[in-house]
Design a protein around this motif. Structure first.
Motif, PDB file in Angstrom:
ATOM      1  N   ALA A  47     -11.481 -20.692 -14.944  1.00  0.00           N
ATOM      2  CA  ALA A  47     -10.532 -21.528 -14.204  1.00  0.00           C
ATOM      3  C   ALA A  47     -11.203 -22.799 -13.698  1.00  0.00           C
ATOM      4  N   VAL A  48     -12.408 -22.670 -13.167  1.00  0.00           N
ATOM      5  CA  VAL A  48     -13.136 -23.829 -12.648  1.00  0.00           C
ATOM      6  C   VAL A  48     -13.468 -24.809 -13.773  1.00  0.00           C
ATOM      7  N   LEU A  49     -14.001 -24.288 -14.874  1.00  0.00           N
ATOM      8  CA  LEU A  49     -14.353 -25.155 -16.007  1.00  0.00           C
ATOM      9  C   LEU A  49     -13.130 -25.837 -16.587  1.00  0.00           C
ATOM     10  N   SER A  50     -12.038 -25.097 -16.698  1.00  0.00           N
ATOM     11  CA  SER A  50     -10.810 -25.654 -17.254  1.00  0.00           C
ATOM     12  C   SER A  50     -10.230 -26.725 -16.343  1.00  0.00           C
ATOM     13  N   ALA A  51     -10.203 -26.444 -15.051  1.00  0.00           N
ATOM     14  CA  ALA A  51      -9.596 -27.377 -14.103  1.00  0.00           C
ATOM     15  C   ALA A  51     -10.252 -28.748 -14.151  1.00  0.00           C
ATOM     16  N   PHE A  52     -11.562 -28.784 -14.090  1.00  0.00           N
ATOM     17  CA  PHE A  52     -12.235 -30.067 -14.007  1.00  0.00           C
ATOM     18  C   PHE A  52     -12.465 -30.705 -15.374  1.00  0.00           C
ATOM     19  N   GLY A  53     -12.670 -29.899 -16.403  1.00  0.00           N
ATOM     20  CA  GLY A  53     -12.833 -30.458 -17.733  1.00  0.00           C
ATOM     21  C   GLY A  53     -11.549 -31.011 -18.300  1.00  0.00           C
ATOM     22  N   VAL A  54     -10.477 -30.221 -18.252  1.00  0.00           N
ATOM     23  CA  VAL A  54      -9.183 -30.659 -18.776  1.00  0.00           C
ATOM     24  C   VAL A  54      -8.637 -31.804 -17.944  1.00  0.00           C
ATOM     25  N   ALA A  55      -8.807 -31.738 -16.617  1.00  0.00           N
ATOM     26  CA  ALA A  55      -8.294 -32.788 -15.739  1.00  0.00           C
ATOM     27  C   ALA A  55      -8.946 -34.137 -16.056  1.00  0.00           C
ATOM     28  N   LEU A  56     -10.232 -34.119 -16.370  1.00  0.00           N
ATOM     29  CA  LEU A  56     -10.939 -35.356 -16.697  1.00  0.00           C
ATOM     30  C   LEU A  56     -10.363 -35.986 -17.960  1.00  0.00           C
ATOM     31  N   LEU A  57     -10.111 -35.160 -18.967  1.00  0.00           N
ATOM     32  CA  LEU A  57      -9.533 -35.672 -20.205  1.00  0.00           C
ATOM     33  C   LEU A  57      -8.148 -36.257 -19.971  1.00  0.00           C
ATOM     34  N   ILE A  58      -7.326 -35.547 -19.192  1.00  0.00           N
ATOM     35  CA  ILE A  58      -5.954 -36.000 -18.952  1.00  0.00           C
ATOM     36  C   ILE A  58      -5.941 -37.295 -18.150  1.00  0.00           C
ATOM     37  N   SER A  59      -6.871 -37.436 -17.193  1.00  0.00           N
ATOM     38  CA  SER A  59      -6.915 -38.650 -16.390  1.00  0.00           C
ATOM     39  C   SER A  59      -7.289 -39.862 -17.245  1.00  0.00           C
ATOM     40  N   GLN A  60      -8.096 -39.662 -18.278  1.00  0.00           N
ATOM     41  CA  GLN A  60      -8.502 -40.753 -19.155  1.00  0.00           C
ATOM     42  C   GLN A  60      -7.494 -41.002 -20.262  1.00  0.00           C
TER      43      GLN A  60
END
Length: 208
Positions: free
Chosen positions: A56-69
């Protein structure tokens, strides 16, 4: 009801359905519950939950970074998520395996049981796919920051999963025997959960 509330309710329904559906994690917890007692079952459930929290932690910050860009990736993730729900529904309905357990395990420490359960969960590529494909479709650009939304959804899923697995661990003695002796019961549960997955996929498709 606002968009965020509707998305959260849909997520809780989907997550709860997945958590109560018999699968590898539940079988793993059940096997230790039968062979090591209630404490062994709960220890295995705690290990699975720990592995899910890391995902959950890895997904939250990794996926969020991609979506923000790349905001357009959200639509792709939503499409993948819908396909994944359909895949889950088909897989659950087609699953004809029984709930047999291995009651011949040697006695192990509860910490060791939890550690092994966590590693089994962490090494499961399907769990990674689940978090990447499933959680983003229940976020809203007008709500909290995407990382906070994804992390919150992840924690909710971990909590529901632990509750379901721990319950199975506590009741695995009687529950394991019942499922092992009644294949029809397992099939009814699988078909019902598979249909729910199809309905959720249809609802999410209309929301795109």
């Amino acid at each position: 009801m606002d968009v965020q509330s509707a998305l959260f309710i849909s997520f809780v329904l989907a997550a709860a359905t997945m958590c109560v559906t018999p699968g590898p994690d539940m079988l793993y917890v059940m096997s230790y519950g039968v062979s090591q007692g209630r404490a062994g079952g709960v220890a295995a459930a705690a290990g699975v939950a720990a592995g899910m929290l890391v995902h959950a932690v890895l997904s939250a910050f990794g996926v969020a970074l991609l979506i923000s860009q790349y905001p357009w990736l959200m639509m792709i993730f939503k499409g993948i998520g819908i396909c994944y729900l359909v895949y889950l529904g088909l897989s659950i309905i087609r699953d004809k395996s029984d709930m047999a357990v291995d009651a011949k395990r040697a006695q192990r420490s509860y910490a060791r049981i939890a550690y092994k359960a966590m590693m089994v969960n962490l090494m499961n590529p399907k769990v990674v796919v689940f978090y990447v494909a499933f959680l983003p479709q229940f976020t809203s650009p007008s709500g909290w920051p995407v990382p906070a939304q994804l992390f919150t959804l992840g924690v909710v899923f971990v909590t529901l999963g632990f509750a379901a697995d721990a319950t199975v661990g506590l009741a695995s003695g009687a529950l394991g025997k019942k499922f092992a002796e009644n294949g029809t019961l397992t099939r009814k549960v699988n078909v019902s959960c598979g249909i729910v997955m199809f309905l959720l996929a249809a609802v999410l498709l209309l929301d795109i």
